[in-house]
Design a protein around this motif. Structure first.
Motif, mmCIF file in Angstrom:
data_model
loop_
_atom_site.group_PDB
_atom_site.id
_atom_site.type_symbol
_atom_site.label_atom_id
_atom_site.label_comp_id
_atom_site.label_asym_id
_atom_site.label_seq_id
_atom_site.Cartn_x
_atom_site.Cartn_y
_atom_site.Cartn_z
ATOM 1 N N SER A 3 0.811 -1.221 0.000
ATOM 2 C CA SER A 3 0.000 0.000 0.000
ATOM 3 C C SER A 3 0.846 1.273 0.000
ATOM 4 C CB SER A 3 -0.920 0.002 1.216
ATOM 5 O OG SER A 3 -0.143 -0.004 2.414
ATOM 6 N N ALA A 4 2.154 1.140 -0.202
ATOM 7 C CA ALA A 4 3.030 2.313 -0.161
ATOM 8 C C ALA A 4 2.759 3.222 -1.362
ATOM 9 C CB ALA A 4 4.485 1.876 -0.153
ATOM 10 N N PRO A 5 2.665 4.531 -1.136
ATOM 11 C CA PRO A 5 2.385 5.454 -2.247
ATOM 12 C C PRO A 5 3.606 5.708 -3.139
ATOM 13 C CG PRO A 5 2.576 6.662 -0.189
ATOM 14 C CD PRO A 5 2.674 5.216 0.156
ATOM 15 N N THR A 6 4.803 5.518 -2.584
ATOM 16 C CA THR A 6 6.022 5.711 -3.381
ATOM 17 C C THR A 6 6.865 4.445 -3.306
ATOM 18 O OG1 THR A 6 7.321 6.584 -1.530
ATOM 19 C CG2 THR A 6 6.022 8.177 -2.820
ATOM 20 N N GLU A 7 7.930 4.429 -4.068
ATOM 21 C CA GLU A 7 8.802 3.247 -4.087
ATOM 22 C C GLU A 7 9.825 3.268 -2.951
ATOM 23 O OE1 GLU A 7 12.118 4.763 -7.271
ATOM 24 O OE2 GLU A 7 10.312 3.818 -8.031
ATOM 25 N N TRP A 8 9.929 4.369 -2.215
ATOM 26 C CA TRP A 8 10.931 4.465 -1.163
ATOM 27 C C TRP A 8 10.616 3.549 0.013
ATOM 28 C CZ3 TRP A 8 15.545 6.158 -1.877
ATOM 29 C CH2 TRP A 8 15.797 7.105 -2.867
ATOM 30 N N LEU A 9 9.375 3.523 0.445
ATOM 31 C CA LEU A 9 9.021 2.677 1.591
ATOM 32 C C LEU A 9 9.251 1.192 1.306
ATOM 33 C CD1 LEU A 9 7.972 2.549 4.473
ATOM 34 C CD2 LEU A 9 5.641 2.442 3.550
ATOM 35 N N PRO A 10 8.816 0.650 0.151
ATOM 36 C CA PRO A 10 9.137 -0.753 -0.132
ATOM 37 C C PRO A 10 10.635 -1.031 -0.179
ATOM 38 C CG PRO A 10 7.393 -0.004 -1.584
ATOM 39 C CD PRO A 10 7.899 1.193 -0.853
ATOM 40 N N LEU A 11 11.403 -0.060 -0.709
ATOM 41 C CA LEU A 11 12.854 -0.233 -0.771
ATOM 42 C C LEU A 11 13.449 -0.298 0.636
ATOM 43 C CD1 LEU A 11 15.423 -0.335 -2.536
ATOM 44 C CD2 LEU A 11 15.501 2.160 -2.352
ATOM 45 N N ILE A 12 13.014 0.608 1.501
ATOM 46 C CA ILE A 12 13.517 0.622 2.885
ATOM 47 C C ILE A 12 13.106 -0.651 3.623
ATOM 48 C CG2 ILE A 12 13.291 1.784 5.120
ATOM 49 C CD1 ILE A 12 13.012 4.430 3.491
ATOM 50 N N LEU A 13 11.835 -1.051 3.464
ATOM 51 C CA LEU A 13 11.351 -2.246 4.157
ATOM 52 C C LEU A 13 12.013 -3.522 3.654
ATOM 53 C CD1 LEU A 13 7.545 -1.434 4.515
ATOM 54 C CD2 LEU A 13 9.292 -1.418 6.309
ATOM 55 N N SER A 14 12.252 -3.611 2.344
ATOM 56 C CA SER A 14 12.916 -4.806 1.814
ATOM 57 C C SER A 14 14.357 -4.887 2.301
ATOM 58 C CB SER A 14 12.852 -4.833 0.289
ATOM 59 O OG SER A 14 13.583 -3.753 -0.252
ATOM 60 N N ASN A 15 15.036 -3.736 2.393
ATOM 61 C CA ASN A 15 16.399 -3.736 2.937
ATOM 62 C C ASN A 15 16.403 -4.086 4.418
ATOM 63 O OD1 ASN A 15 17.733 -3.116 0.554
ATOM 64 N ND2 ASN A 15 17.526 -0.916 0.842
ATOM 65 N N ALA A 16 15.403 -3.592 5.158
ATOM 66 C CA ALA A 16 15.287 -3.934 6.575
ATOM 67 C C ALA A 16 15.021 -5.433 6.742
ATOM 68 C CB ALA A 16 14.169 -3.127 7.225
#
Length: 197
Positions: A68-81
């Motif tokens: 449900s992330a509006p931008t690609e930054w949150l998925p990138l941060i969460l996948s790295n986490a």
């Protein structure tokens, strides 16, 4: 083969009074092979619990936020986490397995589950110090790997000289990995012996 050779590595590094001869090394390989094989089978259970259950729960928790992330930054941060959590959990599993092997040799324990209990009691009282030691050696390993990769980079040109130089650097890297493995065992064994559980 690695389980077999680990018996010699752990046996020789934990035997302060014995000599590091080939006969003693191969003797330890054979002496601890059965026990270390059982430790390996126990480690598979830990890996299943870590990656099959714990990481699946983490994925289930961060999955909806990623979708449900509006931008690609949150998925990138969460996948790295997620990747970092996986690496940290893997380091904990490896550390527990290493201390179980150390307990097998240092305590001359034939029952692997009892050696695992010794290792868990030991780590329960000083987990973060043991983990900091483990991660410090991992950090040194990564730094050495990066340095050797940087040295290998310019050696990709054509001709016999770059090929020979690249071969020499790769041999140095293999030796470096062997030395790091011995450093892991020696440092953890010394920590185990200097802090009785």
């Amino acid at each position: 083969l690695q389980v077999f050779l680990n018996g010699g590595v752990f046996g020789r590094l934990l035997d302060r009074e014995g000599k590091a001869t080939l006969a003693a090394f191969t003797g330890d390989c054979g002496r601890y092979f059965g026990r270390f094989t059982r430790v390996f089978l126990v480690s598979l259970v830990f890996l299943f619990l870590t990656f099959g259950i714990v990481l699946e729960l983490v994925s289930a928790l961060i999955g909806p936020a990623m979708e449900s992330a509006p931008t690609e930054w949150l998925p990138l941060i969460l996948s790295n986490a997620h990747f970092l959590i996986a690496l940290l959990l893997l380091s904990v599993v490896h550390m527990v397995v290493d201390y179980t092997r150390i307990a097998v040799v240092a305590d001359d324990e034939r029952r692997v589950l009892k050696a695992l209990r010794h290792a868990l009691i030991f780590l329960k009282r000083r987990f973060f110090r043991a983990w900091a030691l483990y991660l410090l050696i991992v950090g040194a390993t990564l730094a050495g790997t990066v340095a050797l990769s940087a040295a290998l980079g310019p050696l990709g040109g054509p001709g016999p000289a770059p090929v020979v130089a690249a071969f020499a650097v790769m041999q140095i890297y293999i030796l470096f990995r062997l030395l790091v493995r011995m450093l892991f065992v020696a440092a953890q064994a010394e920590f185990y012996r200097s802090h009785p559980y």
